[in-house]
Enzyme design. Structure first.
Site, PDB file in Angstrom:
ATOM      1  N   ALA A  43       0.841  -1.195   0.000  1.00 13.14           N
ATOM      2  CA  ALA A  43       0.000   0.000   0.000  1.00 13.14           C
ATOM      3  C   ALA A  43       0.876   1.246   0.000  1.00 13.14           C
ATOM      4  O   ALA A  43       0.641   2.203  -0.732  1.00 13.14           O
ATOM      5  CB  ALA A  43      -0.920  -0.014   1.209  1.00 13.14           C
ATOM      6  N   LYS A 179      -1.462 -12.014  -5.232  1.00  5.21           N
ATOM      7  CA  LYS A 179      -0.901 -13.352  -5.100  1.00  5.21           C
ATOM      8  C   LYS A 179      -0.164 -13.460  -3.761  1.00  5.21           C
ATOM      9  O   LYS A 179       0.206 -12.425  -3.204  1.00  5.21           O
ATOM     10  CB  LYS A 179       0.022 -13.651  -6.274  1.00  5.21           C
ATOM     11  CG  LYS A 179       1.352 -12.894  -6.196  1.00  5.21           C
ATOM     12  CD  LYS A 179       2.388 -13.422  -7.154  1.00  5.21           C
ATOM     13  CE  LYS A 179       3.664 -12.673  -6.851  1.00  5.21           C
ATOM     14  NZ  LYS A 179       4.833 -13.053  -7.503  1.00  5.21           N
ATOM     15  N   LEU A 211       0.683  -7.849 -15.684  1.00  5.33           N
ATOM     16  CA  LEU A 211      -0.301  -7.511 -16.714  1.00  5.33           C
ATOM     17  C   LEU A 211      -0.555  -6.015 -16.790  1.00  5.33           C
ATOM     18  O   LEU A 211      -1.189  -5.526 -17.708  1.00  5.33           O
ATOM     19  CB  LEU A 211      -1.603  -8.270 -16.457  1.00  5.33           C
ATOM     20  CG  LEU A 211      -1.468  -9.777 -16.663  1.00  5.33           C
ATOM     21  CD1 LEU A 211      -2.747 -10.484 -16.257  1.00  5.33           C
ATOM     22  CD2 LEU A 211      -1.144 -10.088 -18.113  1.00  5.33           C
ATOM     23  N   LYS A 213       2.088  -3.938 -16.608  1.00  6.07           N
ATOM     24  CA  LYS A 213       3.305  -3.345 -17.195  1.00  6.07           C
ATOM     25  C   LYS A 213       2.999  -2.914 -18.615  1.00  6.07           C
ATOM     26  O   LYS A 213       2.377  -3.648 -19.381  1.00  6.07           O
ATOM     27  CB  LYS A 213       4.450  -4.365 -17.183  1.00  6.07           C
ATOM     28  CG  LYS A 213       5.075  -4.540 -15.817  1.00  6.07           C
ATOM     29  CD  LYS A 213       6.269  -5.475 -15.906  1.00  6.07           C
ATOM     30  CE  LYS A 213       6.911  -5.690 -14.551  1.00  6.07           C
ATOM     31  NZ  LYS A 213       7.711  -4.546 -14.102  1.00  6.07           N
ATOM     32  N   HIS A 272       3.674 -14.656 -13.437  1.00  3.72           N
ATOM     33  CA  HIS A 272       4.109 -13.608 -14.375  1.00  3.72           C
ATOM     34  C   HIS A 272       4.529 -14.166 -15.732  1.00  3.72           C
ATOM     35  O   HIS A 272       4.054 -13.735 -16.777  1.00  3.72           O
ATOM     36  CB  HIS A 272       5.291 -12.824 -13.799  1.00  3.72           C
ATOM     37  CG  HIS A 272       5.044 -12.267 -12.437  1.00  3.72           C
ATOM     38  ND1 HIS A 272       3.825 -11.771 -12.052  1.00  3.72           N
ATOM     39  CD2 HIS A 272       5.854 -12.135 -11.361  1.00  3.72           C
ATOM     40  CE1 HIS A 272       3.909 -11.346 -10.799  1.00  3.72           C
ATOM     41  NE2 HIS A 272       5.126 -11.569 -10.356  1.00  3.72           N
TER      42      HIS A 272
END
Ligand SMILES: *[C@@H]1O[C@H](CO)[C@@H](O)[C@H](O)[C@H]1NC(C)=O
Ligand SMILES: *[C@@H]1O[C@H](CO)[C@@H](O)[C@H](O)[C@H]1NC(C)=O
Ligand SMILES: *[C@@H]1O[C@H](CO)[C@@H](O)[C@H](O)[C@H]1NC(C)=O
Ligand SMILES: *[C@@H]1O[C@H](CO)[C@@H](O)[C@H](O)[C@H]1NC(C)=O
Ligand SMILES: *[C@@H]1O[C@H](CO)[C@@H](O)[C@H](O)[C@H]1NC(C)=O
Length: 791
Positions: A43, A179, A211, A213, A272
């Site tokens: 966070a 994850k 996803l 990026k 990834h």
């Protein structure tokens, strides 16, 4: 407080003045964002910044917001912490300092900390949200929960959300999860089921930040924009291999308690790198904005991958790792961790388009440089005799460069000897003035280079997708489970393998280089630092093949691999002899799992096997359609036939399915097969019959108590198995005993007891059908591995 902010937003809004009903219909209204774990690392580093960016972009868009940082600590303690974090959020360059300061101030005023521990805490928060909505007379658009907490807490929080935080009808609920999503297939399934009890699939957003990026999310668009160049070459005839690589220089100090349970495959490859592999090889969706189509095509791709076993991976571990484990987990010196910190895996897609194209997935800690990329390397059939620097002689490749490394920024690179990519959209631009560095064997000047026009952080990008309800860059339950189904068997097969130890950094030298051998991958160099742990398993006698007698027939015995090697060689010898003599080789193969290793050996090492003149017959078959996993022919096809060049008309599956039904006596399947056999095989004598033997002494599909003497002169019969599927079709002992050569393959410790019993038994058809194998004019050989022979 709320009123002022709402008015401010309306004032900023260029097209203000919509009625509330109208807003609600457009999905406008109030949005509550709740970050559970709102003062945690993730966070702090990414999420608040991401939500601030969302707020920046949405300010004036018709939505109002409130933000909650939730956590287990009491508010007095955590509120100051939260505001320390919130003060660090920043605007992008295109926002004027005045506007930035104003929006930042608003953002801080809209944010608050709440203790979220008990069910009452969640109920209280809901009450507050609803009271405020009512007081301000606002319509609710939705609630976004971001669970930035350890995965074990998901199910419990999801339950609390379902029971007390669902918005009233019409407004959406979105719950974001980070994850790890499980540890293997089973745990992922358990977690999915638990979450499924509280949340609907469309409410769950599983984040894989890869996803988000920019370069990764560009892959499909790039494939689509350049379809006219790519379509002719995006296949096995042109692609040499695909590499998906994430190299890191850091170690895992301080994270051992987590990392040692996961390792690099679970941490990076399963998620990834698998996602990138899907984007590169999935069928190109017609509509890139359609989440349904994107996710469906991804799943289809995952399901067409060939299984991964230990021959498809090499693993490594950096040298300092054991010591860190001992320190952080308080382990003694003799507790050795096998957790890999490096892995190279080769995957293959079982589709005509990509057949035989290796896909390398590589990642590791403590490597020489930090870089991530996906490279599609094409075959280059140009040979330059003199001018080796000519661009046409250099590698032909497309590189999706995620960042870092020698280049230093994310980009899509297309070597100039391929094509000039189609013009870019507003979000991407061409770069021509780049520093002179080499990227994967080519100078940057040998590439057409495209880079994002504006840098976007992955989390901010994904947060904007969640807000828009766009699900195509998230991990669906189906894809998650399919990915674990792919990786779990490999993970299981690696548990007993000791990783290669590497020193770390540039000292690794060539130690982690790999080479591909057919469908397998190995370390390129043989240097291995042997740990005491690694000794012991292999025996010095492992290269011996023992010959002897078993049940007064010839016996060959060896360790499994040597035995298979020997059997494959003997089979090829028999094939060559038969073809030399009569121009054809008739081979009958049995089903079950025992011969699979032999099939692999034949497919991968016996390229000179005379398949063109070989006819392949079945010893036995289960009465199931050939498309089913249970079908012997299906297995034979999967593990052997599809990998070799054999004419279709030389392949003879058993006709178990006739008239749209399975193995019905009056359809005469057995008789049909017998007639085909009589017609094609001289004297109905196969040159080579390969048999296995079951724990109960059955061979082919001839089972104990099966009235084998009733088959008479028949060569093929329908039989009954005690295990499912019960109905079988089988060669009879009559057919088997006419063969020139019969080999019985027996492997594994589990067969030791049987081998012992068989060595003492004379012919006893009723109890041990295999004792009826006794070729009248041919020879019988037993191939028994040491495990089965010695127990
Ligand atoms: C949520 O909770 C309700 C009961 O409060 C239950 O009926 C429902 O099945 C739960 N799950 C989902 C996905 O709504
Ligand atoms: C593509 O999918 C999006 C999202 O489902 C939809 O809104 C859009 O109409 C689709 N476009 C076409 C051309 O079908
Ligand atoms: C570490 O292990 C030793 C020996 O097993 C034990 O005496 C000690 O209390 C442990 N320390 C911690 C922090 O767990
Ligand atoms: C068929 O088998 C018989 C007996 O084994 C042999 O004499 C004959 O040459 C064979 N025919 C062919 C075409 O191989
Ligand atoms: C064995 O060979 C003899 C002589 O060639 C032949 O008559 C007999 O049918 C053969 N038996 C079998 C089972 O093939």
């Amino acid at each position: 407080m709320f009123v002022t902010v709402f008015l401010l937003l309306v004032a900023l809004c260029a097209h203000g003045g919509n009625g509330l009903e109208e807003e609600a219909a457009r999905g406008a209204g109030h949005v509550s964002v709740i970050i559970v774990g709102g003062t945690g690392d993730l966070a702090k580093k990414y999420l608040w910044q991401g939500f601030f960016q969302l707020y920046l972009h949405q300010a004036g868009g018709g939505n109002t917001f409130s933000f909650y940082g939730g956590g287990l600590s009491p508010a007095e303690k955590a509120t100051p912490l939260l505001f320390e974090i919130l003060k660090t959020v920043s605007c992008s360059k295109d926002v004027s300092p005045e506007r930035c300061a104003l929006l930042k101030e608003q953002f801080l005023r809209l944010s608050q900390y709440r203790q979220l521990k008990t069910l009452e805490d969640y109920q209280e928060m809901t009450k507050q949200i609803e009271e405020q909505l009512q007081q301000e007379g606002m319509v609710e658009a939705g609630r976004l929960f971001y669970l930035s907490v350890p995965a074990f807490a998901y199910a419990d929080i999801a339950e609390k959300i379902n029971s007390s935080c669902r918005p009233s009808s019409g407004a959406w609920l979105r719950v974001v999860l980070e994850k790890p999503f499980g540890h293997d297939y089973r745990s992922a399934q358990v977690l999915s089921t638990q979450l499924g009890n509280s949340l609907k699939e469309e409410e769950m957003y599983r984040i894989d930040h890869y996803l988000g990026k920019q370069v990764v999310s560009k892959i499909l668009q790039f494939r689509k924009d350049n379809q006219r160049f790519l379509e002719p070459i995006w296949n096995r005839h042109h692609i040499e291999r695909i590499e998906i690589v994430l190299k890191e220089t850091l170690d895992v100090k301080g994270r051992i308690p987590f990392y040692d349970q996961y390792g690099v495959i679970r941490d990076v490859l399963q998620n990834h790198l698998t996602e990138v592999m899907m984007l590169l090889t999935m069928k190109l969706p017609q509509n890139l904005s359609s989440s349904d189509e994107v996710l469906r095509n991804k799943l289809e791709m995952l399901n067409s991958l060939m299984p991964l076993g230990k021959n498809q991976a090499v693993i490594g571990q950096y040298q300092g790792y054991q010591e860190e484990v001992q320190k952080e987990l308080n382990r003694t010196k003799d507790r050795i961790s096998h957790t890999p910190t490096f892995a190279a895996v080769v995957a293959h897609i079982h589709e005509a388009q990509y057949e035989g194209v290796p896909i390398l997935l590589i990642s590791g800690k403590m490597l020489d440089e930090r870089v991530g990329y996906a490279r599609v390397l094409f075959k280059n059939d140009v040979f330059c005799l003199q001018n080796h620097n000519n661009v046409h002689c250099k590698p032909k490749q497309i590189v999706f460069y995620f960042g870092h490394g020698s280049l230093g920024y994310p980009s899509v690179l297309v070597s100039k000897n391929l094509f000039k990519p189609a013009g870019t959209d507003a979000l991407w631009k061409e770069v021509t003035d780049h520093k002179d560095v080499a990227v994967l064997g080519l100078s940057v000047s040998d590439y057409n280079v495209q880079v994002p026009a504006v840098d976007k952080e992955a989390y901010a990008e994904l947060i904007s997708h969640i807000f828009a309800g766009r699900k195509n860059s998230f991990v669906s339950t189906e894809i998650l489970l399919a990915s674990w189904a792919l990786w779990t068997p490999l993970l299981n097969s690696l548990t007993s393998i000791f990783p290669r130890i590497y020193p770390g950094g540039s000292d690794n030298g060539a130690m982690l280089d790999v080479h591909l051998n057919g469908k397998e991958i190995k370390y390129n160099s043989e240097v291995v630092i042997i740990s005491p742990d690694e000794m012991g398993g292999a025996s010095p006698s492992s290269y011996q093949v023992m010959k002897g007698k078993f049940r007064s027939a010839e016996m060959v015995s060896a360790w499994t691999e040597d035995l298979i090697e020997r059997l494959a060689a003997d089979m090829q010898g028999a094939a060559e002899a038969a073809i030399h003599q009569g121009g054809v080789f008739h081979l009958a193969l049995s089903g079950g799992s025992t011969p699979l290793a032999l099939f692999h050996r034949l497919a991968l090492y016996h390229f000179s096997f005379p398949w063109r003149d070989t006819h392949v017959w079945m010893v036995d078959e289960r009465c199931v359609p050939p498309t089913e996993q249970d079908s012997n022919f299906h297995n034979l096809h999967e593990h052997l036939l599809q990998h070799i060049k054999i004419p279709y008309y030389n392949i003879h599956p058993m006709p178990v399915q006739l008239n749209q039904r399975l193995c019905v006596e009056e359809d005469g399947g057995a008789l049909l097969y017998e007639e085909e056999l009589k017609k094609l095989v001289n004297g109905s004598s196969f040159h080579f019959v390969l048999l296995g033997v079951g724990y109960d002494g059955h061979t082919a599909s001839l089972f104990p108590g099966g009235k084998l003497d009733h088959h008479g002169e028949s060569l093929v019969a329908l039989t009954e198995s005690p295990t499912k599927p019960h109905q079988r079709m089988s060669l009879t002992l009559g057919a088997i005993n006419r063969a020139h050569k019969v080999a019985v393959l027996v492997m594994g410790k589990g067969k030791h007891e049987l081998v012992t019993q068989l060595s003492r038994t004379t012919e006893n058809l009723l109890r041990y059908p295999v004792t009826g194998v006794n070729p009248a004019n041919g020879s019988l050989s037993w191939y028994i591995d040491y495990d089965a022979l010695l127990g």
